[in-house]
Structures are given as C-alpha cells and as structure tokens.
Write an enzyme that holds these catalytic residues in place. Structure first.
Site, PDB file in Angstrom:
ATOM      1  N   GLU A 185      -4.596  37.823  14.606  1.00  0.00           N
ATOM      2  CA  GLU A 185      -4.432  37.355  13.232  1.00  0.00           C
ATOM      3  C   GLU A 185      -3.099  37.874  12.716  1.00  0.00           C
ATOM      4  O   GLU A 185      -2.882  39.082  12.682  1.00  0.00           O
ATOM      5  CB  GLU A 185      -5.562  37.864  12.339  1.00  0.00           C
ATOM      6  CG  GLU A 185      -5.380  37.501  10.869  1.00  0.00           C
ATOM      7  CD  GLU A 185      -6.379  38.198   9.951  1.00  0.00           C
ATOM      8  OE1 GLU A 185      -6.019  38.454   8.786  1.00  0.00           O
ATOM      9  OE2 GLU A 185      -7.506  38.495  10.396  1.00  0.00           O
ATOM     10  N   ARG A 237       1.611  38.346   4.749  1.00  0.00           N
ATOM     11  CA  ARG A 237       2.083  39.366   3.806  1.00  0.00           C
ATOM     12  C   ARG A 237       3.583  39.582   3.887  1.00  0.00           C
ATOM     13  O   ARG A 237       4.166  40.212   3.008  1.00  0.00           O
ATOM     14  CB  ARG A 237       1.382  40.697   4.085  1.00  0.00           C
ATOM     15  CG  ARG A 237      -0.125  40.659   3.925  1.00  0.00           C
ATOM     16  CD  ARG A 237      -0.737  41.989   4.320  1.00  0.00           C
ATOM     17  NE  ARG A 237      -2.180  41.922   4.383  1.00  0.00           N
ATOM     18  CZ  ARG A 237      -2.957  42.922   4.782  1.00  0.00           C
ATOM     19  NH1 ARG A 237      -2.405  44.064   5.170  1.00  0.00           N
ATOM     20  NH2 ARG A 237      -4.271  42.778   4.819  1.00  0.00           N
ATOM     21  N   LYS A 240     -15.594  37.107   6.793  1.00  0.00           N
ATOM     22  CA  LYS A 240     -14.890  38.376   6.947  1.00  0.00           C
ATOM     23  C   LYS A 240     -15.396  39.323   5.856  1.00  0.00           C
ATOM     24  O   LYS A 240     -15.453  38.933   4.687  1.00  0.00           O
ATOM     25  CB  LYS A 240     -13.387  38.139   6.782  1.00  0.00           C
ATOM     26  CG  LYS A 240     -12.543  39.392   6.568  1.00  0.00           C
ATOM     27  CD  LYS A 240     -11.090  38.987   6.321  1.00  0.00           C
ATOM     28  CE  LYS A 240     -10.238  40.159   5.906  1.00  0.00           C
ATOM     29  NZ  LYS A 240      -8.815  39.769   5.751  1.00  0.00           N
TER      30      LYS A 240
END
Length: 212
Positions: free
Chosen positions: A47, A51, A135
């Site tokens: 993943e 950001r 998640k």
C-alpha cells in the site's frame, strides 16, 4: 465490481501474504530499491499512501515496471484522489475513514475498496451497503486486538486489516484472530533504514514478518 467481488478480491490478495506494508515515499530515488527489498523478503502486496508528492507516481511506475507486485493506494480522502489512484493503476484503494462519497464510489469501482473504520457505527455505514472487509484505523489507539475480538460477535462475516501503531512485536496479537485477514504497518520498512538505503535490513525484516 460488485461488493461480493470486492470481498473475494481482497481475500485473494491477502490469502498468501498476510502482511501489508504501508509506505509513504519521500524520495523518488527510493521507489524501486524499497519495493525490490520488500519483494526480496517475500512481500508482494504494497500500500503506497498519497501522503507525499511521490505517491501517485510510485504507484504508476511500480505497476508498469514491477508487474509481479500488487500495488494499492492508501490515505485516499476524497473522490478526486480516488480517481487519481485509479488513473495511476492502483490495484486496490484504502481509506483512513468512511464517507458517503467514498463508500458510494466503491460500489462501482473497478478495483476493491477497503474502507477505514474506528467504531461499530462507522462499520455499520459500510455494512448497510454490503461491505464486509474493512481497515481498522488507528488500530492501537481505538482498541487493538481487543476491539476486533468484540466485533467478531455482532459482525461474524466481517474481516479486517488493522493498521496504525502496530509494531512487529504486536503482529501476532492480530494475525491469530479469525476476523483478521492481514495486518498493515511500516515496521518492516522503518524510516531510518529507508533514509540510509539499508535495503538488506528491510528484506530481513520482511522475511521475519512473514515468519511470525
């Protein structure tokens, strides 16, 4: 992709390798050495978060030049980022929380969505639409393995990928739970090792993570 297919695809992605590196790429030069170090340690699903400014380009370049890897996009916050991740070739999309916009986009997405939740109420927002894989974030802050054990009663068909504050020492607490499909984190690629270009350490930490 139907939500039943969404569930099957996520289960398939994590069936063999139940550890998910959550990576924030801070230098373009690190993209391939970092991915190759993780791959050498046996990790094939990554993943890459959005950001940093290199997130989307890292996804696109790895999908093109490392087809043996399955690369997803993380920290997707809105519809614009969702579409950008799809355009970059992300194989799955992960969000830190639930919004109506993101859950709706996931209903027609060509790749699976793993929506983030921290509470039973947020879980139920997705559950009502048909989502069964979530998640848990930030896992260590919002109850960790204890809250997942509690969720197993009212939500028997739901499985999770907890992330957030999980260290290598705590992986076993999660991975042994029946409702955990994978555990995500950055412990196998610590920032200091990436900054130093210590790729052998990252490969070894990856091997250890898979052996735990």
């Amino acid at each position: 992709m139907s939500l039943a297919e969404n569930t099957r695809e996520l289960d398939r992605l994590f069936a063999a390798v139940r550890v998910l590196p959550v990576l924030s790429i801070r230098r373009e030069a690190d993209i391939f050495p970092l991915a190759d170090a993780l791959l050498a340690g046996g990790i094939t699903t990554l993943e890459i978060t959005l950001r940093t400014a290199h997130g989307l380009s890292a996804i696109a370049r790895l999908q093109q030049e490392r087809p043996e890897l399955c690369v997803g996009a993380g920290t997707v916050l809105d519809g614009r980022q969702f579409q950008s991740a799809l355009d970059a070739g992300a194989r799955f999309i992960v969000t830190p929380g639930c919004t109506d916009e993101l859950l709706t986009l996931g209903l027609d997405s060509p790749v699976p969505l793993l929506p983030g939740i921290a509470t039973a109420s947020e879980l139920m927002m997705g559950y009502r639409l048909g989502y069964r894989r979530f998640k848990l974030f930030p896992a260590e802050v919002c109850g960790g393995a204890a809250v997942l054990r509690s969720f197993s009663g009212p939500f028997p068909g739901v499985r999770f990928c907890p992330t957030g504050g999980i260290t290598q020492a705590k992986v076993a607490d999660y991975i042994d739970l029946d409702n955990v499909m994978a555990v995500g984190g950055s412990w196998m690629a610590p920032r200091e090792a990436v900054e130093a270009g210590d790729w052998s350490t990252i490969s070894e930490l990856s091997r250890q993570s898979l052996a735990d």
